[in-house]
Design a protein around this motif. Sequence first.
Motif, short mmCIF file in Angstrom:
data_model
loop_
_atom_site.label_atom_id
_atom_site.label_comp_id
_atom_site.label_asym_id
_atom_site.label_seq_id
_atom_site.Cartn_x
_atom_site.Cartn_y
_atom_site.Cartn_z
N ILE A 122 43.65 34.13 39.24
CA ILE A 122 42.20 34.21 39.40
C ILE A 122 41.84 35.58 38.86
O ILE A 122 42.32 36.59 39.39
N LEU A 123 41.08 35.63 37.78
CA LEU A 123 40.80 36.95 37.23
C LEU A 123 39.39 37.13 36.70
O LEU A 123 38.71 36.18 36.36
N VAL A 124 38.99 38.40 36.70
CA VAL A 124 37.71 38.82 36.15
C VAL A 124 38.06 39.48 34.82
O VAL A 124 38.75 40.50 34.82
N PRO A 125 37.67 38.87 33.69
CA PRO A 125 38.07 39.46 32.40
C PRO A 125 37.39 40.80 32.15
O PRO A 125 36.18 40.88 32.05
N VAL A 164 34.11 34.38 36.56
CA VAL A 164 35.46 34.57 37.06
C VAL A 164 36.30 33.43 36.48
O VAL A 164 35.87 32.29 36.49
N LEU A 165 37.48 33.75 35.96
CA LEU A 165 38.36 32.72 35.42
C LEU A 165 39.33 32.29 36.51
O LEU A 165 39.96 33.13 37.14
N VAL A 166 39.44 31.00 36.69
CA VAL A 166 40.33 30.47 37.72
C VAL A 166 41.28 29.46 37.10
O VAL A 166 40.86 28.49 36.47
N GLN A 167 42.56 29.71 37.29
CA GLN A 167 43.58 28.78 36.81
C GLN A 167 43.88 27.87 37.99
O GLN A 167 44.32 28.33 39.05
N MET A 168 43.60 26.58 37.83
CA MET A 168 43.75 25.68 38.96
C MET A 168 43.99 24.25 38.54
O MET A 168 43.76 23.87 37.40
N VAL A 214 34.18 37.94 44.53
CA VAL A 214 34.46 36.50 44.47
C VAL A 214 35.95 36.29 44.19
O VAL A 214 36.60 35.45 44.82
N GLN A 215 36.49 37.09 43.28
CA GLN A 215 37.92 36.99 42.95
C GLN A 215 38.77 37.19 44.21
O GLN A 215 39.67 36.39 44.50
N ARG A 239 40.94 32.75 50.41
CA ARG A 239 40.72 31.37 50.82
C ARG A 239 41.87 30.44 50.41
O ARG A 239 42.24 29.53 51.14
N VAL A 240 42.44 30.71 49.22
CA VAL A 240 43.58 29.91 48.75
C VAL A 240 44.74 30.06 49.75
O VAL A 240 45.37 29.07 50.13
N GLU A 241 44.97 31.30 50.18
CA GLU A 241 46.04 31.54 51.14
C GLU A 241 45.73 30.95 52.51
O GLU A 241 46.57 30.31 53.13
N LEU A 242 44.51 31.17 52.96
CA LEU A 242 44.07 30.68 54.26
C LEU A 242 44.24 29.16 54.37
O LEU A 242 44.70 28.65 55.38
#
Length: 177
Positions: free
Chosen positions: A38-41, A65-69, A18-19, A25-28
């Motif tokens: 975007i990280l998996v702790p 999953v932690l997402v900074q957004m 998922v990460q 997808r962010v780039e696309l």
Amino acid sequence: MAMRWYVVHAYSGYEKRVQNTLKERVELHEMQGSFGEILVPTEEVVEIREGKKRKSERKFYPGYVLVQMEMNDESWHLVKDTPRVMGFIGGTADKPAPITEKEAEAILQRVESGVDQPRPKTMFEPGEMVRVTDGPFADFNGVVEEVNYEKNRLQVAVLIFGRSTPVELGFGQVEKA
């Protein structure tokens, strides 16, 4: 709008996938401006197998999953429509709540410190029986008296000639009896 940390619920075992998919997808969709990290702790753990130290990663929040957004309609849809994402944690389904800065700091701190100081995979408790596997007391059984996680050492009472003798051992020198 400032970026905040959100917790995304992913299928367990697919956190890394998922990460990576999210990053692609962010780039696309050219949405780098709305997303930070975007990280998996995970933290590193050391386990001893067949007498050898092995480092492995352990997720300390499996399934997340932690997402900074920056939360907006597009960024919300980008995350929601990612395969194997079940949704956001916190807030409501259509208006997720970020975790507090303090919570995010604590998680990031734990990820950081996990790299410098790998934790033992096996945890020991005072009063527990252990078997010494290495060193001069190999094959002796003993009772854990003290555990020092900073130094990865144990104080073990080992029976030698019928007498209880305190011995200091490393985590790698004992196994649960």
